[in-house]
Enzyme design. Structure first.
Site, PDB file in Angstrom:
ATOM      1  CB  CYS A 172      15.909  52.945  -9.103  1.00  6.43           C
ATOM      2  SG  CYS A 172      17.211  54.149  -9.029  1.00  6.43           S
ATOM      3  CB  CYS A 213      12.612  51.108  -7.082  1.00  5.26           C
ATOM      4  SG  CYS A 213      13.881  50.139  -7.899  1.00  5.26           S
TER       5      CYS A 213
HETATM    6  S1  SF4 Z   1      16.727  47.504  -7.564  1.00  6.74           S
HETATM    7 FE1  SF4 Z   1      14.753  48.277  -6.820  1.00  6.74          FE
HETATM    8  S2  SF4 Z   1      13.377  46.527  -7.227  1.00  6.74           S
HETATM    9 FE2  SF4 Z   1      15.423  45.689  -7.229  1.00  6.74          FE
HETATM   10  S3  SF4 Z   1      15.739  44.961  -5.102  1.00  6.74           S
HETATM   11 FE3  SF4 Z   1      16.632  47.033  -5.335  1.00  6.74          FE
HETATM   12  S4  SF4 Z   1      15.026  48.371  -4.582  1.00  6.74           S
HETATM   13 FE4  SF4 Z   1      14.051  46.415  -5.065  1.00  6.74          FE
END
Ligand code: SF4
Length: 254
Positions: A230, A122
């Site tokens: 996030c 994230c």
């Molecule tokens: S929610 Fe966050 S951890 Fe999950 S794929 Fe998207 S950016 Fe990556």
């Protein structure tokens, strides 16, 4: 120079922050557009409340800025919704991407980073792009609501965002899920098809699943991890301030 600008912005919101707790979302939107002009933008991931906010904004201002963090891992339904928004409201969504393509991220951090370290994933795909986008603005507008997560429970309608160093406007902070859906149906607002498939909250395909009857609406986000945010709406300790009680806010009603 930047410090002086931040002091000015903080003084600006201090004058209205308490009164703003009594404002309607439309009033908060109009205040933000009038106060910050082209240096304010709506940030959206196009959840149900985000769609309400976009629809309201379109009735307050013909042209408004709208951006999204495109992690490149979104559901096809979300990309379809983006097209519908651009067509219905006649705006171009500003799409912001990570500096790392999914392939570059895999080379740098290994495969399926989201399954091993979702905070880092994230950070790379959401927080860094958001920080870059917000650096060009004086204020951002979000559709967060206090009852969504514990991290959002202390949010104010207008607040100083210490994490990113700008004003944050949350017009729908005191709205409920019921109000959101009533507005959507009353105003024929488009929404993500995923909501009809037991996804109350949509995010990246890797980290979102449908929820089962009786589960918390955000149980479908990052299943298997304690993570609920996030990192975009985590309040820095220095910025934490209590939500004023209604009786005090009423004295400053506007
Ligand atoms: S929610 Fe966050 S951890 Fe999950 S794929 Fe998207 S950016 Fe990556």
């Amino acid at each position: 120079m930047k410090d002086h600008i931040q002091v000015d912005l903080k003084e600006q919101i201090a004058e209205v922050q308490i009164a703003a707790e009594k404002w309607t979302p439309q009033h908060a939107l109009a205040w933000a557009f009038d106060t910050f002009g082209n240096r304010v933008a709506i940030s959206s991931a196009f959840g149900a409340e985000g769609m309400v906010l976009i629809d309201m904004a379109s009735r307050v201002r013909r042209n408004f800025r709208l951006f999204t963090i495109d992690t490149e891992f979104l559901f096809p339904e979300t990309y379809t919704l983006m097209d519908r928004i651009e067509e219905k409201y006649g705006i171009a969504i500003e799409k912001v991407y990570s500096i790392l393509s999914p392939e570059e991220q895999e080379r740098a951090h290994g495969a399926a980073l989201w399954a091993r370290d979702p905070d880092l994933c994230c950070s790379r795909r959401k927080v860094e792009p958001l920080r870059r986008k917000l650096s060009e603005l004086s204020a951002w507008i979000t559709s967060i609501r206090r009852d969504q997560t514990s991290a959002r429970s202390g949010s104010r309608r207008i607040e100083w965002d210490a994490k990113f160093g700008l004003v944050k406007v949350n017009p729908m902070v005191d709205w409920t899920t019921k109000q959101v859906w009533r507005y959507i149906h009353d105003h024929d607002v488009p929404y993500n098809e995923l909501h009809n498939q037991d996804y109350p909250s949509s995010g990246c395909t890797h980290c979102t699943r449908a929820v089962r009857p009786g589960e918390d609406p955000r149980a479908g986000r990052w299943p298997g991890f304690a993570k609920t945010e996030c990192g975009l709406h985590i309040i820095e300790p220095v910025a934490a301030s209590p939500v004023p009680d209604a009786s005090k806010a009423a004295k400053f009603g506007n």
